[in-house]
Design a protein around this motif. Sequence first.
Motif, PDB file in Angstrom:
ATOM      1  N   VAL A   1       0.680  -1.299  -0.057  1.00  0.00           N
ATOM      2  CA  VAL A   1      -0.117  -0.103   0.065  1.00  0.00           C
ATOM      3  C   VAL A   1       0.832   1.273   0.065  1.00  0.00           C
ATOM      4  CG1 VAL A   1      -1.844   1.194   1.309  1.00  0.00           C
ATOM      5  CG2 VAL A   1      -1.928  -1.095   1.040  1.00  0.00           C
ATOM      6  N   ASN A   2       1.948   1.225   0.898  1.00  0.00           N
ATOM      7  CA  ASN A   2       2.637   2.734   0.963  1.00  0.00           C
ATOM      8  C   ASN A   2       3.554   2.525  -0.380  1.00  0.00           C
ATOM      9  OD1 ASN A   2       3.980   4.633   1.985  1.00  0.00           O
ATOM     10  ND2 ASN A   2       5.641   3.588   2.963  1.00  0.00           N
ATOM     11  N   SER A   3       3.946   1.499  -0.765  1.00  0.00           N
ATOM     12  CA  SER A   3       4.769   1.449  -2.220  1.00  0.00           C
ATOM     13  C   SER A   3       3.886   2.018  -3.333  1.00  0.00           C
ATOM     14  CB  SER A   3       5.269   0.195  -2.397  1.00  0.00           C
ATOM     15  OG  SER A   3       6.135  -0.220  -1.760  1.00  0.00           O
ATOM     16  N   TYR A   4       2.632   1.613  -3.375  1.00  0.00           N
ATOM     17  CA  TYR A   4       1.720   1.967  -4.284  1.00  0.00           C
ATOM     18  C   TYR A   4       1.563   3.579  -4.390  1.00  0.00           C
ATOM     19  CZ  TYR A   4      -2.801   2.683  -7.031  1.00  0.00           C
ATOM     20  OH  TYR A   4      -3.681   3.159  -7.893  1.00  0.00           O
ATOM     21  N   HIS A   5       1.659   4.195  -3.282  1.00  0.00           N
ATOM     22  CA  HIS A   5       1.767   5.654  -3.031  1.00  0.00           C
ATOM     23  C   HIS A   5       2.919   6.452  -3.204  1.00  0.00           C
ATOM     24  CE1 HIS A   5      -2.171   4.164  -1.638  1.00  0.00           C
ATOM     25  NE2 HIS A   5      -2.724   5.157  -2.235  1.00  0.00           N
TER      26      HIS A   5
ATOM     27  N   ARG B   1       3.720   0.035 -11.664  1.00  0.00           N
ATOM     28  CA  ARG B   1       4.531  -1.230 -11.200  1.00  0.00           C
ATOM     29  C   ARG B   1       3.246  -1.908 -10.506  1.00  0.00           C
ATOM     30  NH1 ARG B   1       9.841  -1.186  -7.964  1.00  0.00           N
ATOM     31  NH2 ARG B   1      10.488  -0.420 -10.016  1.00  0.00           N
ATOM     32  N   MET B   2       2.456  -1.241  -9.814  1.00  0.00           N
ATOM     33  CA  MET B   2       1.757  -1.986  -8.929  1.00  0.00           C
ATOM     34  C   MET B   2       0.351  -2.658 -10.005  1.00  0.00           C
ATOM     35  SD  MET B   2       3.081  -2.439  -5.942  1.00  0.00           S
ATOM     36  CE  MET B   2       4.362  -1.329  -5.175  1.00  0.00           C
ATOM     37  N   GLU B   3      -0.032  -1.774 -10.515  1.00  0.00           N
ATOM     38  CA  GLU B   3      -1.052  -2.168 -11.294  1.00  0.00           C
ATOM     39  C   GLU B   3      -1.015  -2.861 -12.850  1.00  0.00           C
ATOM     40  OE1 GLU B   3      -3.451   1.605 -12.503  1.00  0.00           O
ATOM     41  OE2 GLU B   3      -3.366   2.268  -9.977  1.00  0.00           O
ATOM     42  N   ASN B   4       0.059  -2.448 -13.136  1.00  0.00           N
ATOM     43  CA  ASN B   4       0.387  -3.301 -14.627  1.00  0.00           C
ATOM     44  C   ASN B   4       1.573  -3.814 -14.810  1.00  0.00           C
ATOM     45  OD1 ASN B   4      -2.031  -2.400 -15.633  1.00  0.00           O
ATOM     46  ND2 ASN B   4      -1.355  -0.112 -15.560  1.00  0.00           N
ATOM     47  N   GLN B   5       2.620  -3.725 -14.053  1.00  0.00           N
ATOM     48  CA  GLN B   5       3.970  -4.196 -14.494  1.00  0.00           C
ATOM     49  C   GLN B   5       4.358  -5.155 -13.601  1.00  0.00           C
ATOM     50  OE1 GLN B   5       7.234  -3.153 -13.078  1.00  0.00           O
ATOM     51  NE2 GLN B   5       8.510  -3.644 -15.025  1.00  0.00           N
ATOM     52  N   GLN B   6       5.404  -5.397 -12.476  1.00  0.00           N
ATOM     53  CA  GLN B   6       5.709  -6.504 -11.746  1.00  0.00           C
ATOM     54  C   GLN B   6       4.290  -7.199 -10.896  1.00  0.00           C
ATOM     55  OE1 GLN B   6       9.342  -4.943 -10.245  1.00  0.00           O
ATOM     56  NE2 GLN B   6      10.457  -6.486 -11.304  1.00  0.00           N
TER      57      GLN B   6
ATOM     58  N   GLY C   1      -3.710  -4.993 -11.804  1.00  0.00           N
ATOM     59  CA  GLY C   1      -4.394  -4.987 -12.642  1.00  0.00           C
ATOM     60  C   GLY C   1      -5.465  -3.667 -12.489  1.00  0.00           C
ATOM     61  N   GLU C   2      -5.717  -3.103 -11.376  1.00  0.00           N
ATOM     62  CA  GLU C   2      -6.382  -2.064 -11.156  1.00  0.00           C
ATOM     63  C   GLU C   2      -5.844  -1.124  -9.891  1.00  0.00           C
ATOM     64  OE1 GLU C   2     -10.746  -2.587 -10.447  1.00  0.00           O
ATOM     65  OE2 GLU C   2     -10.739  -4.769 -11.244  1.00  0.00           O
ATOM     66  N   SER C   3      -6.554  -0.108  -9.730  1.00  0.00           N
ATOM     67  CA  SER C   3      -6.082   0.822  -8.730  1.00  0.00           C
ATOM     68  C   SER C   3      -6.367  -0.069  -7.326  1.00  0.00           C
ATOM     69  CB  SER C   3      -6.948   2.093  -8.887  1.00  0.00           C
ATOM     70  OG  SER C   3      -6.932   2.917  -7.781  1.00  0.00           O
ATOM     71  N   TYR C   4      -5.391   0.632  -6.262  1.00  0.00           N
ATOM     72  CA  TYR C   4      -5.537   0.208  -5.131  1.00  0.00           C
ATOM     73  C   TYR C   4      -7.210   0.388  -4.493  1.00  0.00           C
ATOM     74  CZ  TYR C   4      -5.322   0.659   0.131  1.00  0.00           C
ATOM     75  OH  TYR C   4      -5.695   0.607   1.476  1.00  0.00           O
TER      76      TYR C   4
ATOM     77  N   ASN D   1      -9.784   0.347  -5.797  1.00  0.00           N
ATOM     78  CA  ASN D   1     -10.900  -0.405  -6.577  1.00  0.00           C
ATOM     79  C   ASN D   1     -10.660  -1.989  -5.802  1.00  0.00           C
ATOM     80  OD1 ASN D   1     -11.820   1.619  -8.040  1.00  0.00           O
ATOM     81  ND2 ASN D   1     -10.575   0.896  -9.960  1.00  0.00           N
ATOM     82  N   ILE D   2      -9.608  -2.421  -5.382  1.00  0.00           N
ATOM     83  CA  ILE D   2      -9.537  -3.549  -4.952  1.00  0.00           C
ATOM     84  C   ILE D   2      -8.570  -3.573  -3.722  1.00  0.00           C
ATOM     85  CG2 ILE D   2      -9.916  -4.963  -6.945  1.00  0.00           C
ATOM     86  CD1 ILE D   2      -6.935  -5.148  -7.622  1.00  0.00           C
ATOM     87  N   LYS D   3      -8.812  -3.071  -2.942  1.00  0.00           N
ATOM     88  CA  LYS D   3      -8.113  -2.568  -1.515  1.00  0.00           C
ATOM     89  C   LYS D   3      -7.784  -4.072  -0.851  1.00  0.00           C
ATOM     90  CE  LYS D   3      -9.271   1.784   0.046  1.00  0.00           C
ATOM     91  NZ  LYS D   3      -9.880   2.463   0.888  1.00  0.00           N
ATOM     92  N   ASP D   4      -8.721  -5.212  -1.064  1.00  0.00           N
ATOM     93  CA  ASP D   4      -8.479  -6.149  -0.063  1.00  0.00           C
ATOM     94  C   ASP D   4      -7.352  -7.038  -1.069  1.00  0.00           C
ATOM     95  OD1 ASP D   4     -10.440  -6.586  -2.396  1.00  0.00           O
ATOM     96  OD2 ASP D   4     -11.116  -8.572  -1.635  1.00  0.00           O
ATOM     97  N   LYS D   5      -7.184  -7.008  -2.215  1.00  0.00           N
ATOM     98  CA  LYS D   5      -6.269  -7.911  -2.809  1.00  0.00           C
ATOM     99  C   LYS D   5      -5.009  -7.288  -2.658  1.00  0.00           C
ATOM    100  CE  LYS D   5      -5.169  -9.521  -7.707  1.00  0.00           C
ATOM    101  NZ  LYS D   5      -5.842  -9.446  -9.138  1.00  0.00           N
ATOM    102  N   TYR D   6      -4.693  -6.180  -2.618  1.00  0.00           N
ATOM    103  CA  TYR D   6      -3.446  -5.397  -2.197  1.00  0.00           C
ATOM    104  C   TYR D   6      -3.231  -5.859  -0.912  1.00  0.00           C
ATOM    105  CZ  TYR D   6      -3.037  -2.252  -6.318  1.00  0.00           C
ATOM    106  OH  TYR D   6      -3.106  -1.954  -7.631  1.00  0.00           O
ATOM    107  N   LEU D   7      -4.048  -5.833   0.266  1.00  0.00           N
ATOM    108  CA  LEU D   7      -3.579  -6.196   1.424  1.00  0.00           C
ATOM    109  C   LEU D   7      -3.216  -7.623   1.612  1.00  0.00           C
ATOM    110  CD1 LEU D   7      -6.264  -3.837   3.289  1.00  0.00           C
ATOM    111  CD2 LEU D   7      -3.991  -3.469   3.359  1.00  0.00           C
ATOM    112  N   ARG D   8      -4.085  -8.590   0.833  1.00  0.00           N
ATOM    113  CA  ARG D   8      -3.975  -9.894   0.979  1.00  0.00           C
ATOM    114  C   ARG D   8      -2.255 -10.311   0.475  1.00  0.00           C
ATOM    115  NH1 ARG D   8      -8.766 -10.539  -1.412  1.00  0.00           N
ATOM    116  NH2 ARG D   8      -7.901 -11.276  -3.435  1.00  0.00           N
TER     117      ARG D   8
END
Length: 186
Positions: free
Chosen positions: A61-65, A78-83, A87-90, A92-99
């Motif tokens: 989450v911190n890296s996303y920002h 990098r978070m959404e489309n690269q490594q 696939g989506e913004s934090y 829109n899918i916060k639970d996936k980022y946290l998991r």
Amino acid sequence: MISAFNCVTTAVNKVLESGKVDKDRIGLIGHSFGGYETSFIITKTDMFAAAVAGSPITDVVNSYHDIYWDGYMTQMWRMENQQLRFGESYYNIKDKYLRNSPLVQVEGTNTPILIWTGKTDTNVNWNNSINFFMALKRLGKKSKLLLYEREAHNILEPKHQYHLANTIYEWMEEYLKNENKQSVSQ
């Protein structure tokens, strides 16, 4: 990341079927994206006797920002489309980022981990390593942190390269070869 966990553990289990590998003496090591995967994988399994993560993303989450200062761009790409391929913004899918964030999942870590990073890293903010290490320490987990002055994402100074290589060797020796598997000083 869940996909890395599935791939690595499946591969290790397949190798273990051969009977030629001691299941109690398996190490895991990665740098950069591999450091992220290493940090995440050990939150989900006790399969590894020791791990080493270099310059890892540990707080998704911190890296996303954050900003990639050398490229003058956000890390969101990098978070959404690269490594990391979320696939989506934090937002829109916060639970996936946290998991998929090692820092959020840190309580599941039982594998001793050596973390290293350069203190001038602009690719992966070196605070990721500090935050993960501090969480591990707070939870009483076996861990060690190396911070290298004047080093960025890769270690370039020969004396630092020598120190890092020897420290990794000693870490793996302690946890993969020592019959008593005594802990390295925390």
